[in-house]
Design an enzyme around this catalytic site. Structure first.
Site, PDB file in Angstrom:
ATOM      1  N   GLU A 196      24.609  42.659  33.048  1.00 44.09           N
ATOM      2  CA  GLU A 196      24.323  41.960  34.305  1.00 44.09           C
ATOM      3  C   GLU A 196      23.159  42.655  35.002  1.00 44.09           C
ATOM      4  O   GLU A 196      23.161  43.883  35.075  1.00 44.09           O
ATOM      5  CB  GLU A 196      25.533  41.969  35.237  1.00 44.09           C
ATOM      6  CG  GLU A 196      25.288  41.060  36.446  1.00 44.09           C
ATOM      7  CD  GLU A 196      26.499  40.991  37.399  1.00 44.09           C
ATOM      8  OE1 GLU A 196      27.484  41.704  37.187  1.00 44.09           O
ATOM      9  OE2 GLU A 196      26.415  40.223  38.343  1.00 44.09           O
TER      10      GLU A 196
ATOM     11  N   GLY B 172      28.268  50.649  40.597  1.00 40.31           N
ATOM     12  CA  GLY B 172      29.638  51.175  40.631  1.00 40.31           C
ATOM     13  C   GLY B 172      30.402  50.909  39.345  1.00 40.31           C
ATOM     14  O   GLY B 172      30.970  51.819  38.748  1.00 40.31           O
TER      15      GLY B 172
ATOM     16  N   MET C 199      31.273  47.459  36.157  1.00 41.17           N
ATOM     17  CA  MET C 199      30.912  46.138  35.640  1.00 41.17           C
ATOM     18  C   MET C 199      32.099  45.463  34.979  1.00 41.17           C
ATOM     19  O   MET C 199      32.808  46.067  34.188  1.00 41.17           O
ATOM     20  CB  MET C 199      29.750  46.314  34.646  1.00 41.17           C
ATOM     21  CG  MET C 199      29.269  45.016  34.056  1.00 41.17           C
ATOM     22  SD  MET C 199      28.610  43.924  35.345  1.00 41.17           S
ATOM     23  CE  MET C 199      29.026  42.333  34.640  1.00 41.17           C
ATOM     24  N   GLU C 200      32.258  44.181  35.325  1.00 42.41           N
ATOM     25  CA  GLU C 200      33.481  43.439  34.982  1.00 42.41           C
ATOM     26  C   GLU C 200      33.461  42.755  33.620  1.00 42.41           C
ATOM     27  O   GLU C 200      34.200  41.778  33.418  1.00 42.41           O
ATOM     28  CB  GLU C 200      33.708  42.376  36.063  1.00 42.41           C
ATOM     29  CG  GLU C 200      32.702  41.197  36.065  1.00 42.41           C
ATOM     30  CD  GLU C 200      31.539  41.362  37.031  1.00 42.41           C
ATOM     31  OE1 GLU C 200      31.221  42.517  37.396  1.00 42.41           O
ATOM     32  OE2 GLU C 200      30.935  40.338  37.416  1.00 42.41           O
ATOM     33  N   ASN C 201      32.676  43.229  32.653  1.00 41.48           N
ATOM     34  CA  ASN C 201      32.643  42.600  31.329  1.00 41.48           C
ATOM     35  C   ASN C 201      34.034  42.178  30.874  1.00 41.48           C
ATOM     36  O   ASN C 201      34.981  42.935  30.985  1.00 41.48           O
ATOM     37  CB  ASN C 201      32.084  43.592  30.308  1.00 41.48           C
ATOM     38  CG  ASN C 201      30.893  44.357  30.825  1.00 41.48           C
ATOM     39  OD1 ASN C 201      29.888  43.765  31.177  1.00 41.48           O
ATOM     40  ND2 ASN C 201      31.040  45.669  30.927  1.00 41.48           N
TER      41      ASN C 201
ATOM     42  N   HIS D  97      38.529  45.516  42.266  1.00 38.89           N
ATOM     43  CA  HIS D  97      37.406  44.578  42.317  1.00 38.89           C
ATOM     44  C   HIS D  97      37.039  44.080  40.915  1.00 38.89           C
ATOM     45  O   HIS D  97      36.952  42.869  40.685  1.00 38.89           O
ATOM     46  CB  HIS D  97      36.208  45.272  42.983  1.00 38.89           C
ATOM     47  CG  HIS D  97      34.978  44.438  43.073  1.00 38.89           C
ATOM     48  ND1 HIS D  97      34.647  43.727  44.203  1.00 38.89           N
ATOM     49  CD2 HIS D  97      34.006  44.181  42.175  1.00 38.89           C
ATOM     50  CE1 HIS D  97      33.516  43.090  43.991  1.00 38.89           C
ATOM     51  NE2 HIS D  97      33.104  43.341  42.761  1.00 38.89           N
ATOM     52  N   GLU D  98      36.830  45.011  40.003  1.00 41.17           N
ATOM     53  CA  GLU D  98      36.419  44.601  38.655  1.00 41.17           C
ATOM     54  C   GLU D  98      37.532  43.812  37.974  1.00 41.17           C
ATOM     55  O   GLU D  98      37.270  42.834  37.288  1.00 41.17           O
ATOM     56  CB  GLU D  98      36.016  45.806  37.798  1.00 41.17           C
ATOM     57  CG  GLU D  98      34.936  46.705  38.413  1.00 41.17           C
ATOM     58  CD  GLU D  98      33.716  45.981  38.920  1.00 41.17           C
ATOM     59  OE1 GLU D  98      33.375  44.901  38.388  1.00 41.17           O
ATOM     60  OE2 GLU D  98      33.083  46.479  39.886  1.00 41.17           O
TER      61      GLU D  98
ATOM     62  N   HIS E  32      37.622  40.258  39.173  1.00 46.13           N
ATOM     63  CA  HIS E  32      36.553  39.433  38.611  1.00 46.13           C
ATOM     64  C   HIS E  32      37.028  38.636  37.393  1.00 46.13           C
ATOM     65  O   HIS E  32      36.408  37.649  37.020  1.00 46.13           O
ATOM     66  CB  HIS E  32      35.372  40.299  38.173  1.00 46.13           C
ATOM     67  CG  HIS E  32      34.311  40.506  39.214  1.00 46.13           C
ATOM     68  ND1 HIS E  32      33.804  39.473  39.965  1.00 46.13           N
ATOM     69  CD2 HIS E  32      33.629  41.618  39.598  1.00 46.13           C
ATOM     70  CE1 HIS E  32      32.851  39.957  40.772  1.00 46.13           C
ATOM     71  NE2 HIS E  32      32.734  41.245  40.579  1.00 46.13           N
TER      72      HIS E  32
HETATM   73  N1  TRP Z   1      29.007  42.835  38.860  1.00 47.30           N
HETATM   74  C1  TRP Z   1      29.075  44.221  39.248  1.00 47.30           C
HETATM   75  C2  TRP Z   1      30.119  44.267  40.370  1.00 47.30           C
HETATM   76  O1  TRP Z   1      31.259  44.266  40.147  1.00 47.30           O
HETATM   77  C3  TRP Z   1      27.775  44.752  39.756  1.00 47.30           C
HETATM   78  C4  TRP Z   1      26.911  45.440  38.772  1.00 47.30           C
HETATM   79  C5  TRP Z   1      27.271  46.417  37.942  1.00 47.30           C
HETATM   80  C6  TRP Z   1      25.524  45.275  38.561  1.00 47.30           C
HETATM   81  N2  TRP Z   1      26.176  46.864  37.248  1.00 47.30           N
HETATM   82  C7  TRP Z   1      25.117  46.193  37.604  1.00 47.30           C
HETATM   83  C8  TRP Z   1      24.573  44.462  39.099  1.00 47.30           C
HETATM   84  C9  TRP Z   1      23.798  46.305  37.188  1.00 47.30           C
HETATM   85  C10 TRP Z   1      23.267  44.557  38.686  1.00 47.30           C
HETATM   86  C11 TRP Z   1      22.878  45.472  37.738  1.00 47.30           C
HETATM   87  O2  TRP Z   1      29.871  44.165  41.508  1.00 47.30           O
HETATM   88 ZN    ZN Z   2      31.559  42.515  41.772  1.00 47.51          ZN
END
Ligand code: TRP
Ligand code: ZN
Length: 857
Positions: free
Chosen positions: A125, A264, A266-268, A300-301, A304
């Protein structure tokens, strides 16, 4: 090599792709500098219209291309580092295989596939997938993935990707793994992790009785530090079931903690990747704030999975569809499992500190923007935190039951698709959806003027909306109470004009009046209770009214808010060199801080003055940063002196057990430490010196150090030096040390910060370290906004150093310039010159975009 051009993208230009991409098979042959990626994707025309298939890349090298298993002649396509174009695809579903080669070790941007401490990991992302292979790389193209991983042959790595594990194996001595994710997803949710990691496992039984295997992967040896994160994960999973009826959907849920990460977490899908600071914790190494942060980010993640993954965004303009909503959900989780009123104060404090200034400054944009030059720069406090406030207003307007019905409709209607804000809003029973949509479409914080009049036993409250420059009127939910001496007046007796009242709520359009007669004393209005709308309130300055609210109000948020207003007024008075009654303020604050009817965490907030930044905002223009700093120190000392006995009594209470990280213990610690900070500011450093030396709990230790540093106590240097020596080999604690040093306001912060850049463990390559030292410096009001411009030039130099290596981090640091126009002429001009210097030399679209916006008139 970075190849994107940074051209403006507009929402009105949205058009679906010519082809769908329902299936993707990825094969990775991992190697530190030569990872080969084979991407076989099925494409099918969306309609009868056909045309070239245009895919994006970013710095890619193509090794080969096949159509339906047959090598494509060079003439059939065009390939460059940033694009692959299949000139005339067949007018039927077909399979395109593209082989690219990438170098994880040389990936310093931390986007795409890179290595952190030897562990291969991905961040896709928003547009990182194009740094791995050619694809549409946009959120409205959903694909079912099969991922085959061949390790690089070294060690005994875990091999992870999204979805469920199909099988593991071996190939020429290298481990292999095959993963299948049955849920169609966009490229930005793809993830792969490979490396030697320790693991903590658990299981979770979902509400329908399915068992899910949970695993958190961390650096070997740090497994015990992941138990709190695991606990937070299980509580999050349960909460989403009970509050939103949302159940987890795969057989496994994996989390991996890495130490080099731009954001912080990432919600993969099924494989969340985290900055390790939001996973690792031990009471001797992490503060209560860190624990709360872990709980929030894990939640939060996880949330998502439904708001973001099962239903994703049609395009990046809709980012708040997943982020604002998911922040709202994690805020509600914390409110439910901790304290609702304390959580609200924390969130509003953050919103006002960051979002209100963004909304009033050069970087302002609507919650749903109409255009962007660089998507990475759209991950803002406006999209996240104001986005959450907008959802919260929706919730306030229709109530919990209707909100839940709307959410159920949303999940039922859009599951498996990529949706828009309009789609979402249409799921709710709003009387005027298009009026509500304005909250998404227009930047800027509205103001509501509040006027009160009292004569002959009749009281009148008038609320008037004043839209932000040129914006339209918005429906503003106002929760209110009229506080009399004996409590809140019965509002069913009141006459309301211009709006209607439901319970304690009215929806403000242009103006509304509330009148109540037959009173023998003027009530005082408690408006925007629990901060029912993200607005500025304009109300005549009236210390007496605030003091009355401090005594009478029963809304904790508004009590805190009145105390902050008094504090801000006192800071302002000192700044302006006019007198103020510190004794009176001290008495009121002391009464609240020692009132057992309030919870300790709330009482701690009462003892925390508005920040220097809030004072800068309140002054508004021609600010002298040194005077701001001096005013803050002076008021802290004055209040510390005036409240000495109360503060000592609070701090005399025994500290909670060092290993108790419960919210209750955290609240008691924060109260004691807020008292300690004021005592130390008043020149009474013995307690802090002792606590810094003896505390084994990190919250208590760090609070004592921060108090000593803020007060420039004679013992500060020694205490910090010992802290450094004790924790030099703990990266996340060393970050705290760097931040403390960069935050000191003794006139030496710049030299100290520069000196620490030579620390053997400092590195601009690690975002956490960079943020802890450089980020903390740029939030040090007196040092960053030094009149000679030295702070500005320093940050500009760092940003340029980072521009090529990690433009996302560089751009984010530069947003700390966003307040420069509030300062006096020498500062403003110095900042302007520093930013222009950056603009001349910057190469990345990230930095160029931020600086251009900061400089725009
Ligand atoms: N989607 C992530 C969140 O939970 C945000 C995020 C993580 C992100 N890594 C990133 C956005 C790198 C841009 C680039 O909020
Ligand atoms: Zn988020």
């Amino acid at each position: 090599m970075r190849t994107d051009t940074g051209q403006t993208v507009r929402l009105i230009d949205y058009a679906p792709t010519l082809y769908r991409a329902p299936r993707t098979t990825l094969m990775f042959a991992l190697n530190p500098t030569r990872t080969v990626v084979r991407n076989t994707t099925t494409y099918e025309p969306r309609g009868s219209v056909d045309g070239p298939l245009t895919l994006v890349g970013d710095g890619l090298m193509l090794l080969g291309a096949e159509l339906d298993g047959r090598a494509l002649p060079q003439s059939a396509y065009e390939a460059s580092p940033d694009a692959f174009i299949l000139k005339s695809p067949p007018n039927r579903p077909f399979e395109l295989s593209l082989i690219t080669v990438i170098s994880p070790d040389e990936n310093t941007e931390l986007m795409g596939l890179y290595r952190s401490n030897g562990v291969y990991c991905t961040q896709c992302e928003a547009e990182g997938f194009r740094r791995i292979t050619y694809s549409y790389d946009r959120p409205d193209v959903l694909s079912v993935y099969d991922v085959f991983i061949i390790s690089d042959g070294s060690g005994d790595p875990v091999l992870l990707s999204n979805g469920n594990l199909v099988e593991t194996g071996e190939m020429n001595g290298a481990k292999t793994a095959l993963w299948h994710d049955p849920f169609p997803k966009p490229t930005y949710l793809f993830a792969l992790v490979a490396g030697e990691l320790g693991v903590v496992t658990d299981t979770f039984t979902t509400m329908s009785g399915r068992a899910v295997d949970l695993a958190i992967y961390v650096e070997k040896g740090k497994e015990p530090r992941a138990t709190y994160a695991m606990d937070a994960l299980k509580r999050s999973m349960r909460w989403d079931e009970t509050r939103f009826g949302r159940e987890y959907d795969l057989d496994v849920f994996n989390i991996v903690a890495v130490s080099d990460f731009n954001m912080g977490a990432m919600e993969n899908k099924g494989l969340n990747v985290f900055n390790d600071r939001y996973v690792l914790a031990d009471p001797g190494l992490a503060t209560d704030t860190d624990y709360a942060g872990i709980e929030t980010v894990i939640a939060h993640e996880y949330f998502h999975n439904w708001t973001g993954n099962r239903i994703t965004c049609r395009d990046w303009f809709q980012l708040c569809l997943k982020e604002g909503l998911t922040v709202f959900r994690d805020q509600e989780f914390t409110a439910d499992v901790r304290s609702r009123s304390v959580k609200r104060i924390e969130d509003v404090r953050r919103l006002r500190l960051h979002q209100f200034s963004e909304d009033g400054g050069p970087l302002r944009h609507p919650v749903r923007p109409n255009e962007y030059a660089e998507i990475s720069n759209l991950y803002t406090t406006t999209v996240y935190e104001k986005g959450a406030e907008v959802i919260r207003m929706l919730h306030t307007l229709i109530g919990e039951a209707a909100f839940r019905r709307g959410m159920d409709t949303y999940f039922a209607r859009y599951d498996g698709t990529a949706a828009t804000i309009e789609d979402f809003i249409a799921c709710f029973e709003l009387s005027d959806p298009s009026a509500f949509m304005r909250w998404y479409l227009e930047a800027g914080t509205p103001t509501v003027a509040v006027e009160e009049a009292f004569a002959d036993g009749a009281y009148r409250l008038t609320l008037t909306q004043k839209p932000f420059m040129g914006a339209a009127l918005k429906p503003i939910p106002v929760r209110l109470a009229l506080m009399g001496g004996g409590g809140a007046h019965d509002l069913t007796r009141a006459k309301i004009e211009g709006a209607s009242l439901k319970g304690d709520r009215l929806v403000l359009g242009e103006t509304a009046t509330i009148t109540l007669d037959g009173l023998n004393e003027a009530p005082v209005a408690s408006v925007f209770r629990a901060f029912s709308a993200p607005v500025h309130v304009e109300r005549s300055a009236d210390p007496e009214r605030d003091f009355q609210l401090l005594e009478r109000d029963d809304d904790p948020f508004n009590i805190w808010d009145a105390a902050q207003r008094r504090g801000l007024d006192a800071l302002r008075a000192d700044y302006d060199g006019v007198g103020f009654d510190a004794e009176r303020l001290a008495r009121a604050l002391a009464a609240l801080a020692s009132d057992p009817a309030h919870e300790p965490a709330f009482r701690a907030f009462i003892l925390q003055l508005p920040t220097r930044h809030m004072l800068v905002e309140a002054i508004g223009n021609d600010v002298d940063a040194e005077k701001v700093d001096a005013a803050h120190k002076a008021l802290s000392a004055a209040l510390g002196n005036a409240m000495m006995a109360t503060l000592e009594a609070i701090h005399d209470k025994p500290a909670p057990a060092p290993d108790d990280v419960s919210p209750e213990a955290a609240g008691r610690r924060s109260l004691r430490n807020a008292a300690l900070a004021l005592l130390t500011a008043a020149g009474n450093a013995d307690r802090a010196t002792e606590q810094a030396a003896s505390a084994t709990n990190m919250t208590d230790r760090l609070a004592a150090l921060a108090a000593l540093a803020a007060a420039n106590a004679p013992t500060a240097d020694d205490a910090l030096a010992r802290f450094h020596d004790d924790f030099e080999s703990e990266p996340l604690v060393l970050d705290k040390y760097f931040a403390l040093q960069a935050s000191r306001s003794d006139g030496k912060a710049l030299d100290r910060t520069k000196g620490l850049m030579d620390h053997p463990r400092f590195s601009l390559k690690n975002p956490n370290r960079t943020r802890s030292l450089i980020g903390a410096f740029a939030q040090n009001t007196a040092a960053f906004h030094a009149a000679d411009g030295s702070g500005y030039r320093f940050l500009a130099d760092i940003a340029l150093k980072l521009d090529a290596a990690n433009p996302q981090v560089a751009a984010r640091l530069l947003t700390l310039f966003s307040e420069y126009r509030r300062f006096d002429t020498p500062r403003r001009e110095a900042a302007y010159a520093a930013l222009n210097g950056v603009l001349e030399q910057a190469k990345s679209s990230d930095v160029g975009d931020i600086v251009r916006r900061l400089l725009k008139a």
